[in-house]
Design a protein around this motif. Structure first.
Motif, PDB file in Angstrom:
ATOM      1  N   TYR A   1      43.551  37.862  40.429  1.00  0.00           N
ATOM      2  CA  TYR A   1      42.439  37.143  39.781  1.00  0.00           C
ATOM      3  C   TYR A   1      41.446  36.631  40.823  1.00  0.00           C
ATOM      4  CZ  TYR A   1      40.035  33.959  36.596  1.00  0.00           C
ATOM      5  OH  TYR A   1      39.074  33.327  35.841  1.00  0.00           O
ATOM      6  N   GLU A   2      41.969  36.246  41.999  1.00  0.00           N
ATOM      7  CA  GLU A   2      41.118  35.730  43.061  1.00  0.00           C
ATOM      8  C   GLU A   2      40.358  36.842  43.783  1.00  0.00           C
ATOM      9  OE1 GLU A   2      40.624  32.382  44.093  1.00  0.00           O
ATOM     10  OE2 GLU A   2      41.480  32.063  42.097  1.00  0.00           O
ATOM     11  N   GLY A   3      40.584  38.095  43.402  1.00  0.00           N
ATOM     12  CA  GLY A   3      39.842  39.214  43.961  1.00  0.00           C
ATOM     13  C   GLY A   3      40.443  39.844  45.194  1.00  0.00           C
ATOM     14  N   LEU A   4      41.699  39.519  45.503  1.00  0.00           N
ATOM     15  CA  LEU A   4      42.355  40.088  46.674  1.00  0.00           C
ATOM     16  C   LEU A   4      43.012  41.424  46.329  1.00  0.00           C
ATOM     17  CD1 LEU A   4      41.997  37.027  47.353  1.00  0.00           C
ATOM     18  CD2 LEU A   4      44.107  37.201  48.683  1.00  0.00           C
ATOM     19  N   ASN A   5      43.311  42.204  47.364  1.00  0.00           N
ATOM     20  CA  ASN A   5      44.078  43.430  47.176  1.00  0.00           C
ATOM     21  C   ASN A   5      45.552  43.047  46.993  1.00  0.00           C
ATOM     22  OD1 ASN A   5      41.799  45.153  47.732  1.00  0.00           O
ATOM     23  ND2 ASN A   5      42.059  44.643  49.893  1.00  0.00           N
ATOM     24  N   VAL A   6      46.169  43.551  45.951  1.00  0.00           N
ATOM     25  CA  VAL A   6      47.551  43.184  45.640  1.00  0.00           C
ATOM     26  C   VAL A   6      48.355  44.445  45.364  1.00  0.00           C
ATOM     27  CG1 VAL A   6      49.078  41.872  44.114  1.00  0.00           C
ATOM     28  CG2 VAL A   6      46.795  40.985  44.647  1.00  0.00           C
ATOM     29  N   ALA A   7      49.504  44.545  46.000  1.00  0.00           N
ATOM     30  CA  ALA A   7      50.404  45.674  45.782  1.00  0.00           C
ATOM     31  C   ALA A   7      51.830  45.204  46.028  1.00  0.00           C
ATOM     32  CB  ALA A   7      50.055  46.835  46.712  1.00  0.00           C
ATOM     33  N   GLY A   8      52.780  46.098  45.781  1.00  0.00           N
ATOM     34  CA  GLY A   8      54.151  45.695  46.039  1.00  0.00           C
ATOM     35  C   GLY A   8      55.188  46.718  45.655  1.00  0.00           C
ATOM     36  N   TYR A   9      56.419  46.335  45.934  1.00  0.00           N
ATOM     37  CA  TYR A   9      57.598  47.140  45.618  1.00  0.00           C
ATOM     38  C   TYR A   9      58.419  46.424  44.566  1.00  0.00           C
ATOM     39  CZ  TYR A   9      62.615  48.018  45.954  1.00  0.00           C
ATOM     40  OH  TYR A   9      63.922  48.236  45.645  1.00  0.00           O
TER      41      TYR A   9
END
Length: 462
Positions: free
Chosen positions: A29-37
């Protein structure tokens, strides 16, 4: 360590956890790049992917995208449920990234905000979600990081740019709640749990007392009547809640109307008459009293509460009706501790006092089954019939001599069977069915939609 303003990328090791996913949604929501496992594809991970969060399901550092390999701008968040030998986690630690537990990140996010924290070995997800709803529907507003998907909002993360209030589910697992700085805190229960972490009941009790000590000066503790909270600082106001007369916040004139409870509330703020629940179960009346107490203490008006309480639609897998017909009732619930099962089954019996009750229960964790086998047996004995699935191991390796038959050993009810997930429906329809419940915190939720479909076909063919 990175400051919030320096973070451009956030990588989650275990992104599909209910607490992790709320934080992932915040950063997205804050506009950051987000990814994960995450280990498994679930309904929740599918939802996260649809929201633009990249997820892969193999522990493989080659699948970590390049932009998450810059330690000067990447925060790595992990859940303590992830084993330390996990290769991706080891990679980030070995390369010197800023790697933090979920709870520490939640504490970082909530700094400078007015934190409303809900803690307790059970009840905290419902109370925190209900509290967030009452705040959200008022002039006060709130942000929220919750441990369940609230049906009203279809998410476990709420955002309000105009409110400094943040409602937090304060999880005792791995002492996570000690990273928080409560202004208002609620304590719903202090039963023994997570003994794989704490060792014994006294140690977990001490952790709750340490959580109480985290309440900031000028703050408030609201706890369920009768909990042993000990000596509390003079700089903190202390109130109690219950459905009994002796508490500061209490429910009166409780009555069941068309399957939902109505009641009046007495509190230091006066009496609110004619409150109506939007969700079933007597246990939720007590949960509502706690949530209303937090709302009133936080500045929400009584008339706002009276208007919004009936609109709370509950939480996914918390006393959730899947089928509600004259032929059959099917309820799904997350209960996985003996006290939670007691509360759920007592609520079911209050609504359906003359009905035959069948429970399908999946124990969660070998250690919890070992530590509370007698408690599980006693809570399940009130049912007419019990189907027990294999233990869901989650983060644990098997323990010799610990399986679902350990619960059967202590049960007085002989209408109990050990069944596989594949055979649930076949075994279920072989005998009387009136009210059916699925209970557990493992992967039993994957069986619920299929069972619902099969039961609906069965009903239509009767």
């Amino acid at each position: 360590m990175l400051q919030l303003k320096d973070i451009k990328n956030v990588y989650f090791v275990g992104v599909g956890g209910i607490g992790m996913s709320a934080i992932a949604r915040f950063f997205k929501y804050e506009g950051l790049n987000v990814a994960g496992y995450d280990r498994v594809l679930t309904v929740l991970t599918k939802e996260l992917e649809s929201e633009g969060i990249d997820i892969h399901y193999d522990d493989d550092i080659k699948q970590i995208a390049l932009n998450y390999q810059h330690k000067e701008s990447t925060l790595v968040v992990y859940t303590p449920a992830i084993p330390q030998e996990h290769s991706e986690l080891k990679y980030f630690i070995g390369k010197g990234f800023d790697v933090r537990k979920r709870a520490a990140v939640l504490g970082l996010i909530s700094q400078g905000m007015q934190s409303v924290c809900v803690a307790g070995t059970h009840g905290k997800t419902t109370i925190s979600s209900m509290t967030a709803h009452l705040y959200k529907q008022s002039a006060v507003g709130c942000n929220a990081f919750l441990g369940g998907i609230v049906n009203n909002y279809k998410t476990n993360f709420l955002h309000d740019a105009h409110s400094r209030v943040v409602v937090l589910e304060a999880d005792e697992f791995d002492r996570s709640f000690l990273h928080l700085q409560p202004h208002l805190a609620l304590l719903s229960a202090m039963d023994a749990d997570h003994l794989d972490i704490y060792g014994d009941a006294e140690t977990i009790n001490d952790a709750f007392l340490e959580f109480v000590d985290k309440i900031e000066a000028g703050g408030v503790l609201l706890h369920k009547l009768g909990l042993p909270v000990g000596e509390v600082s003079d700089e903190i106001e202390v109130f109690t809640y219950s459905i009994t007369d002796n508490a500061d916040f209490s429910a009166h004139n409780i009555r069941l109307v068309d399957g939902l409870y109505h009641f009046d509330l007495r509190s230091p703020f006066g009496i609110i008459k004619g409150l109506k629940m939007g969700v079933p179960a007597l246990v939720n009346v007590e949960n509502a009293v706690g949530a209303i107490g937090l709302a009133l203490l936080g500045g929400v008006e009584g008339d706002e509460i009276k208007a919004s309480l009936p609109t709370f639609e509950g939480i996914r897998r918390r006393f959730q009706y899947r089928i509600k017909s004259d032929d059959l009732v099917f309820i799904d619930d997350y209960a996985h501790h003996p006290e939670e099962i007691n509360a759920t089954l007592n609520s079911v019996k209050a609504i359906y006092p003359d009905s035959h009750i069948t429970v399908i229960f999946q124990p969660h964790l070998y250690t919890r089954t070992r530590d509370f086998a007698e408690g599980f047996a006693a809570s399940l004995d009130v049912c007419d019939r019990v189907l027990l699935l294999d233990i869901y191991p989650a983060r644990e390796m098997p323990i010799a001599g610990v399986d679902s038959s350990l619960i059967v050993k202590y049960m007085k009810n002989r209408e109990v069977e050990l069944v596989s997930k594949a055979d649930i429906f076949k075994v279920l329809i072989g005998r009387k069915m009136e009210v059916v419940l699925t209970l557990g915190a493992g992967d039993i939720d994957k069986e619920v939609p299929l069972l619902e479909e099969e039961l609906n076909v069965f009903i239509s063919n009767k």
